[in-house]
Design an enzyme around this catalytic site. Structure first.
Site, PDB file in Angstrom:
ATOM      1  N   ALA A  83      -0.807  -3.888  -3.361  1.00 48.87           N
ATOM      2  CA  ALA A  83      -0.072  -4.607  -2.577  1.00 48.87           C
ATOM      3  C   ALA A  83       1.244  -5.002  -3.262  1.00 48.87           C
ATOM      4  O   ALA A  83       2.394  -5.122  -2.550  1.00 48.87           O
ATOM      5  CB  ALA A  83      -0.851  -5.977  -2.369  1.00 48.87           C
ATOM      6  N   PRO A  98       5.158  -5.007  -4.556  1.00 48.87           N
ATOM      7  CA  PRO A  98       5.673  -6.520  -4.700  1.00 48.87           C
ATOM      8  C   PRO A  98       5.077  -7.626  -3.502  1.00 48.87           C
ATOM      9  O   PRO A  98       5.452  -8.802  -3.581  1.00 48.87           O
ATOM     10  CB  PRO A  98       6.963  -6.343  -4.731  1.00 48.87           C
ATOM     11  CG  PRO A  98       7.305  -5.235  -4.037  1.00 48.87           C
ATOM     12  CD  PRO A  98       6.056  -4.646  -4.036  1.00 48.87           C
ATOM     13  N   ASP A 156      -3.419  -6.091  -6.685  1.00 47.54           N
ATOM     14  CA  ASP A 156      -2.444  -5.109  -7.330  1.00 47.54           C
ATOM     15  C   ASP A 156      -3.203  -5.009  -8.910  1.00 47.54           C
ATOM     16  O   ASP A 156      -3.599  -6.199  -9.465  1.00 47.54           O
ATOM     17  CB  ASP A 156      -1.290  -5.430  -7.619  1.00 47.54           C
ATOM     18  CG  ASP A 156      -0.402  -4.113  -7.757  1.00 47.54           C
ATOM     19  OD1 ASP A 156       0.339  -3.395  -7.122  1.00 47.54           O
ATOM     20  OD2 ASP A 156      -0.494  -4.047  -9.193  1.00 47.54           O
ATOM     21  N   ARG A 161       2.808  -7.174 -11.878  1.00 50.53           N
ATOM     22  CA  ARG A 161       2.829  -7.010 -10.427  1.00 50.53           C
ATOM     23  C   ARG A 161       2.239  -7.783  -9.714  1.00 50.53           C
ATOM     24  O   ARG A 161       2.827  -8.331  -8.597  1.00 50.53           O
ATOM     25  CB  ARG A 161       2.788  -5.398 -10.159  1.00 50.53           C
ATOM     26  CG  ARG A 161       3.899  -4.450 -10.775  1.00 50.53           C
ATOM     27  CD  ARG A 161       3.369  -2.951 -10.558  1.00 50.53           C
ATOM     28  NE  ARG A 161       3.298  -2.662  -9.037  1.00 50.53           N
ATOM     29  CZ  ARG A 161       4.140  -2.246  -8.294  1.00 50.53           C
ATOM     30  NH1 ARG A 161       5.408  -2.342  -8.738  1.00 50.53           N
ATOM     31  NH2 ARG A 161       3.760  -2.024  -7.022  1.00 50.53           N
ATOM     32  N   ASP A 197      -1.242   1.536   0.662  1.00 48.81           N
ATOM     33  CA  ASP A 197       0.150   2.063   0.216  1.00 48.81           C
ATOM     34  C   ASP A 197      -0.026   2.617  -1.136  1.00 48.81           C
ATOM     35  O   ASP A 197       0.332   2.070  -2.182  1.00 48.81           O
ATOM     36  CB  ASP A 197       1.179   0.900   0.356  1.00 48.81           C
ATOM     37  CG  ASP A 197       2.544   1.588   0.411  1.00 48.81           C
ATOM     38  OD1 ASP A 197       2.691   2.437   0.972  1.00 48.81           O
ATOM     39  OD2 ASP A 197       3.296   0.725  -0.275  1.00 48.81           O
ATOM     40  N   CYS A 250       5.310   7.170   0.138  1.00 56.02           N
ATOM     41  CA  CYS A 250       6.636   7.497   0.271  1.00 56.02           C
ATOM     42  C   CYS A 250       7.038   8.845  -0.392  1.00 56.02           C
ATOM     43  O   CYS A 250       8.137   8.753  -1.163  1.00 56.02           O
ATOM     44  CB  CYS A 250       7.628   6.193  -0.362  1.00 56.02           C
ATOM     45  SG  CYS A 250       7.201   5.655  -1.910  1.00 56.02           S
TER      46      CYS A 250
END
Length: 482
Positions: free
Chosen positions: A114, A116, A137, A142, A182, A235
């Site tokens: 998760a 930032p 996280d 972080r 993610d 990404c």
């Protein structure tokens, strides 16, 4: 072109994109596109969003109803509204995965990787204060940054953890309606936005990343309830980290299927053919239901996302091993309750919901979200909404409380407006000379005590008024820097 792409990356993308490559490479000569996303927890009432700078809301992001493209040179992070948590600065393509997850109020949601916190705050806005958000996280620093952004957004139904997927899956087996993964990746889609990704590219190779992604996903699906939805996103452009990871998952878990992601807004379908001969096999159609965001097609950076559904009839093969009692989250003692109630009655109008689950954690009085299983044995950063702290027998309201309530919820408040010089001075931690007649008081309240400081009606934090001065209570670690 101003960015020098790694040669082996250029050659691979030339081969894969063929006639599209020149347009793809030309996109690296354009500036990265910045964006912001409004926080519905703070801008959901009529007229609230109108207070935000109009220039920042001129060009909507088509795939995110709360997202906007920022004009070049805009600095929304250097505005008091940022410190009120009414928007989150976020790259536009990064807004897409949560939209694909289709979170509804009341859902139990896990954001597994998760930090930032951009996507977690987006999820929280969709939950609208109901349901449960677990933001995790596995990196301690972080996770601290994640907590700060959760608190800044005024989220009241989130738990922040610092754990590995393996440890979480034993505790939350078959628990979540929605899961976002993610995943850490080689970052090829961020070369234009973040030069650090270029420098780290060789260190974090495709093979290493894809192995890590498969491991994370294997644990994540154990935590998805039958009928639940998981979105996997990266990404990067690498097929090994995208379609390849999903193909392996579908082969291993027949109870899973991809759900077709809509190809609106110039999104492109997945490319199973890039896995090479035999790489996708019978799963090719399933992989085409995934989606790619290309920087030469959209106003945003490179992204990939897959929407995955667990069949409603899937058996729960991983029973939860949670203990029945959570001894790590003790209820407040009678004396702690007494101190907290006395102070909170002097700060906020809303009654304390004593029938809810409250716990003391790290010296904080915390409202634990409903339906949360035991966290005992897990690394917990924050088990809920921390409304205040105990110190030497006294209780003080927290910064998270200030950011999680509305201005009208405070017994005392003062509004200076975003352009008032006192607003920046407050954010810098200064004491402010303020008359009692400048305070807005609830009926029967006197001016002395905790005051909620607001900018354009949006809470910023606490101060204490006495004898014509506001003693600043803004946290030192949050203070305004030039």
């Amino acid at each position: 072109m101003t960015i020098k792409l790694p040669e082996h990356f250029r050659e691979r993308m030339k081969e894969l994109l063929a006639s599209e490559y020149d347009e793809f490479e030309a996109s690296y000569g354009r500036p990265a596109q910045a964006g912001l996303r409004l926080n519905p927890l703070k801008t959901g009432k009529p007229g609230q969003a109108d207070k935000i700078a109009p220039a920042w809301r001129e060009q909507p992001v088509p795939w995110c109803p709360t997202g906007y493209y920022l004009p070049e040179g805009a600095r929304p992070g250097k505005h008091p509204h940022y410190h009120a948590g009414i928007y989150f600065i976020q790259e536009p393509s990064a807004m897409a995965p949560v939209e694909l997850l289709d979170v509804k109020p009341g859902d139990r949601v896990l954001d597994l990787c998760a930090a930032p916190g951009g996507k977690s705050t987006q999820i929280a806005g969709k939950l609208a204060g109901s349901g449960l958000l677990v933001s995790n996280d596995n990196h301690p620093d972080r996770a601290k940054a994640l907590l700060k952004n959760i608190e800044l957004a005024g989220v009241r139904n989130a738990v922040v953890l610092n754990e590995t997927p393996e440890r979480l899956s034993g505790r939350f087996a078959g628990f979540f309606d929605k899961i976002l993964v993610d995943a850490p990746c080689s970052g090829e889609g961020m070369f234009r936005k973040d030069p650090d990704m270029l420098r780290a590219y060789d260190a974090y190779g495709v093979d290493r990343c894809s192995a890590m992604q498969r491991s994370i996903l294997a644990e994540a699906v154990k935590m998805l309830k039958p009928g639940g939805t998981l979105v996997y996103s990266t990404c990067t452009f690498s097929a090994e980290e995208n379609e390849g990871v999903i193909a392996e998952l579908l082969k291993d878990r027949p109870e899973l299927e991809t759900v077709e992601a809509p190809l609106r807004h110039l999104f492109a379908p997945g490319r199973p053919e890039w896995l090479g001969e035999g790489g996708a096999g019978s799963l090719a159609d399933s992989l085409r239901r995934t989606v790619r965001l290309w920087p030469h097609r959209i106003r945003g950076e490179g992204h990939y996302a897959a929407v995955i559904r667990k069949h409603p009839d899937a058996a729960d093969s991983e029973p939860s091993r949670a203990p029945r009692e959570d001894r790590s989250l003790p209820a407040p003692t009678r004396s702690e309750w007494s101190a907290a109630e006395e102070t909170l009655r002097e700060c906020v109008n809303a009654p304390i919901e004593k029938d809810r689950r409250w716990a003391t954690f790290g010296g904080l009085l915390t409202l634990v979200p409903e339906g949360l299983p035991s966290l005992e044995g897990l690394r917990v950063v924050r088990p809920g909404w921390a409304v205040g702290s105990f110190k030497k027998g006294r209780f003080a309201p927290s910064h998270a409380l200030a950011l999680g309530i509305a201005a009208e919820d405070a017994i005392r408040s003062v509004d200076f407006g975003a352009d008032h010089p006192y607003t920046i001075r407050y954010l810098k931690g200064e004491t402010l000379e303020t008359g009692a007649d400048e305070l807005k008081l609830s009926p029967g309240a006197g001016p002395k005590g905790f005051v909620l400081v607001t900018a354009d009606g949006f809470p910023l934090g606490w101060a204490k008024w006495q004898d014509g001065y506001l003693k600043n209570e803004y946290p030192p670690a949050w203070r305004w820097t030039p």
